[in-house]
Design a protein around this motif. Sequence first.
Motif, PDB file in Angstrom:
ATOM      1  N   GLY A   1       9.020  46.768  41.383  1.00  0.00           N
ATOM      2  CA  GLY A   1       7.585  46.942  41.572  1.00  0.00           C
ATOM      3  C   GLY A   1       6.902  47.711  40.465  1.00  0.00           C
ATOM      4  N   MET A   2       7.395  47.549  39.239  1.00  0.00           N
ATOM      5  CA  MET A   2       6.807  48.285  38.127  1.00  0.00           C
ATOM      6  C   MET A   2       5.503  47.627  37.686  1.00  0.00           C
ATOM      7  N   GLY A   3       4.563  48.459  37.344  1.00  0.00           N
ATOM      8  CA  GLY A   3       3.278  48.016  36.816  1.00  0.00           C
ATOM      9  C   GLY A   3       2.728  49.144  35.980  1.00  0.00           C
ATOM     10  N   PRO A   4       1.488  49.037  35.511  1.00  0.00           N
ATOM     11  CA  PRO A   4       0.930  50.122  34.713  1.00  0.00           C
ATOM     12  C   PRO A   4       1.172  51.471  35.399  1.00  0.00           C
ATOM     13  N   PRO A   5       1.623  52.483  34.644  1.00  0.00           N
ATOM     14  CA  PRO A   5       1.605  52.552  33.174  1.00  0.00           C
ATOM     15  C   PRO A   5       2.835  51.993  32.470  1.00  0.00           C
ATOM     16  N   ILE A   6       3.813  51.444  33.199  1.00  0.00           N
ATOM     17  CA  ILE A   6       4.990  50.871  32.554  1.00  0.00           C
ATOM     18  C   ILE A   6       4.952  49.362  32.748  1.00  0.00           C
ATOM     19  N   GLN A   7       4.849  48.629  31.657  1.00  0.00           N
ATOM     20  CA  GLN A   7       4.735  47.180  31.752  1.00  0.00           C
ATOM     21  C   GLN A   7       5.286  46.522  30.495  1.00  0.00           C
ATOM     22  N   ALA A   8       5.753  45.294  30.646  1.00  0.00           N
ATOM     23  CA  ALA A   8       6.296  44.551  29.509  1.00  0.00           C
ATOM     24  C   ALA A   8       5.166  43.998  28.651  1.00  0.00           C
ATOM     25  N   VAL A   9       5.393  43.958  27.349  1.00  0.00           N
ATOM     26  CA  VAL A   9       4.426  43.305  26.470  1.00  0.00           C
ATOM     27  C   VAL A   9       4.456  41.810  26.763  1.00  0.00           C
ATOM     28  N   PRO A  10       3.334  41.111  26.622  1.00  0.00           N
ATOM     29  CA  PRO A  10       3.338  39.666  26.870  1.00  0.00           C
ATOM     30  C   PRO A  10       4.145  38.934  25.810  1.00  0.00           C
ATOM     31  N   THR A  11       4.697  37.800  26.184  1.00  0.00           N
ATOM     32  CA  THR A  11       5.470  36.994  25.240  1.00  0.00           C
ATOM     33  C   THR A  11       5.231  35.518  25.521  1.00  0.00           C
ATOM     34  N   THR A  12       5.367  34.701  24.501  1.00  0.00           N
ATOM     35  CA  THR A  12       5.165  33.261  24.648  1.00  0.00           C
ATOM     36  C   THR A  12       5.929  32.523  23.561  1.00  0.00           C
ATOM     37  N   THR A  13       6.237  31.264  23.827  1.00  0.00           N
ATOM     38  CA  THR A  13       6.813  30.384  22.804  1.00  0.00           C
ATOM     39  C   THR A  13       5.768  29.397  22.300  1.00  0.00           C
TER      40      THR A  13
ATOM     41  N   VAL B   1       2.823  28.587  20.070  1.00  0.00           N
ATOM     42  CA  VAL B   1       2.252  29.115  18.829  1.00  0.00           C
ATOM     43  C   VAL B   1       0.738  29.267  18.932  1.00  0.00           C
ATOM     44  N   GLU B   2       0.065  28.279  19.506  1.00  0.00           N
ATOM     45  CA  GLU B   2      -1.392  28.349  19.601  1.00  0.00           C
ATOM     46  C   GLU B   2      -1.837  29.484  20.518  1.00  0.00           C
ATOM     47  N   LEU B   3      -1.104  29.690  21.608  1.00  0.00           N
ATOM     48  CA  LEU B   3      -1.437  30.799  22.499  1.00  0.00           C
ATOM     49  C   LEU B   3      -1.221  32.129  21.787  1.00  0.00           C
ATOM     50  N   ALA B   4      -0.159  32.229  21.003  1.00  0.00           N
ATOM     51  CA  ALA B   4       0.106  33.458  20.252  1.00  0.00           C
ATOM     52  C   ALA B   4      -1.028  33.743  19.271  1.00  0.00           C
ATOM     53  N   ARG B   5      -1.517  32.705  18.613  1.00  0.00           N
ATOM     54  CA  ARG B   5      -2.637  32.886  17.680  1.00  0.00           C
ATOM     55  C   ARG B   5      -3.888  33.347  18.415  1.00  0.00           C
ATOM     56  N   ALA B   6      -4.109  32.787  19.596  1.00  0.00           N
ATOM     57  CA  ALA B   6      -5.272  33.185  20.396  1.00  0.00           C
ATOM     58  C   ALA B   6      -5.157  34.645  20.809  1.00  0.00           C
ATOM     59  N   TRP B   7      -3.955  35.058  21.222  1.00  0.00           N
ATOM     60  CA  TRP B   7      -3.738  36.464  21.575  1.00  0.00           C
ATOM     61  C   TRP B   7      -4.024  37.360  20.375  1.00  0.00           C
ATOM     62  N   CYS B   8      -3.539  36.955  19.217  1.00  0.00           N
ATOM     63  CA  CYS B   8      -3.683  37.773  18.010  1.00  0.00           C
ATOM     64  C   CYS B   8      -5.149  38.076  17.723  1.00  0.00           C
ATOM     65  N   GLU B   9      -5.995  37.075  17.897  1.00  0.00           N
ATOM     66  CA  GLU B   9      -7.420  37.268  17.643  1.00  0.00           C
ATOM     67  C   GLU B   9      -8.114  37.993  18.793  1.00  0.00           C
TER      68      GLU B   9
ATOM     69  N   GLU C   1      -2.294  45.627  16.753  1.00  0.00           N
ATOM     70  CA  GLU C   1      -2.150  45.453  15.307  1.00  0.00           C
ATOM     71  C   GLU C   1      -1.814  44.029  14.896  1.00  0.00           C
ATOM     72  N   GLY C   2      -1.156  43.281  15.778  1.00  0.00           N
ATOM     73  CA  GLY C   2      -0.750  41.934  15.415  1.00  0.00           C
ATOM     74  C   GLY C   2       0.340  41.438  16.342  1.00  0.00           C
ATOM     75  N   LEU C   3       1.253  40.641  15.806  1.00  0.00           N
ATOM     76  CA  LEU C   3       2.322  40.033  16.594  1.00  0.00           C
ATOM     77  C   LEU C   3       3.681  40.400  16.014  1.00  0.00           C
ATOM     78  N   VAL C   4       4.694  40.344  16.869  1.00  0.00           N
ATOM     79  CA  VAL C   4       6.082  40.445  16.428  1.00  0.00           C
ATOM     80  C   VAL C   4       6.753  39.125  16.775  1.00  0.00           C
ATOM     81  N   ILE C   5       7.353  38.495  15.782  1.00  0.00           N
ATOM     82  CA  ILE C   5       8.011  37.201  15.982  1.00  0.00           C
ATOM     83  C   ILE C   5       9.515  37.429  16.067  1.00  0.00           C
TER      84      ILE C   5
END
Length: 256
Positions: A111-123, A125-133, A141-145
């Motif tokens: 039942g973990m949630g804020p303040p402890i939460q996982a960073v979002p992740t996706t495979t 590419v277009e969604l990752a670009r949308a997140w970045c912007e 700051e950006g993305l980690v691949i």
Amino acid sequence: MWRTEDTVRLQTRSGRDATAVWMDLALAGMQLPAGVVLDGEAIVYIAGRIDFGAAQSRANSTPARARVLAERHPGHYFVFDVLRHPAHGDTRGWSYVRRRALLEHLLEEYGMGPPIQAVPTTTDVELARAWCEALQPQGVEGLVIKVGASTYRGGSRQWRKVRHAETVDAKVVGHTGPASRPRALAVRLPDGRIALSQALKAAPSAQMAPFLEGAGPGRQARTGGGDRYRAVDVDAVVEVLAGTTRHAVVTVTRVR
């Protein structure tokens, strides 16, 4: 973040115990089962935006001061990875895809949630670009691949960072203002130029003070652009925004 039998311990990348200044996160971590070790980052939000300066101020404060800061701006812990699990032991040899699935299951199960939460992740590419912007205004700051099949190797640069503004490491060669409270730093950029930084924020100024105070009086010098600074010999490196170096003016983002 280490969940032991009795408590939670937060440790910096350099190995320093940071539990006392992030006690709000340590208390939140008590919900996790004993034996869990997580890799993540403690951050602070101010006005809906990640403020790395505020996080550094907390990290460099006394425990008493940290409690005051936590009341004003509570900490958040963004989880990147799970390194140990009570049922599976050391998971660093697992693939990232497998570790990520375990992490998501772990946080959901307890039942973990804020303040402890996982960073979002996706495979995607277009969604990752949308997140970045979309997330840039929030201070991201950006993305980690990451490679899905990659194992976890602490201390190695096995993943690629994509930033909105590329940063570079620069050697500190001098400063302006008193050594105990420097106003700006003179740094040598990778191309050899010496540039004077923009005004330092409180946290990096405080972090640099011990280096500069122990360096002696130094000597007066000028950058190639004519800016005056006091040249000193210190073993210190800072990260600067490369996007601001066109006219030999840099912004210090953090002390290495």
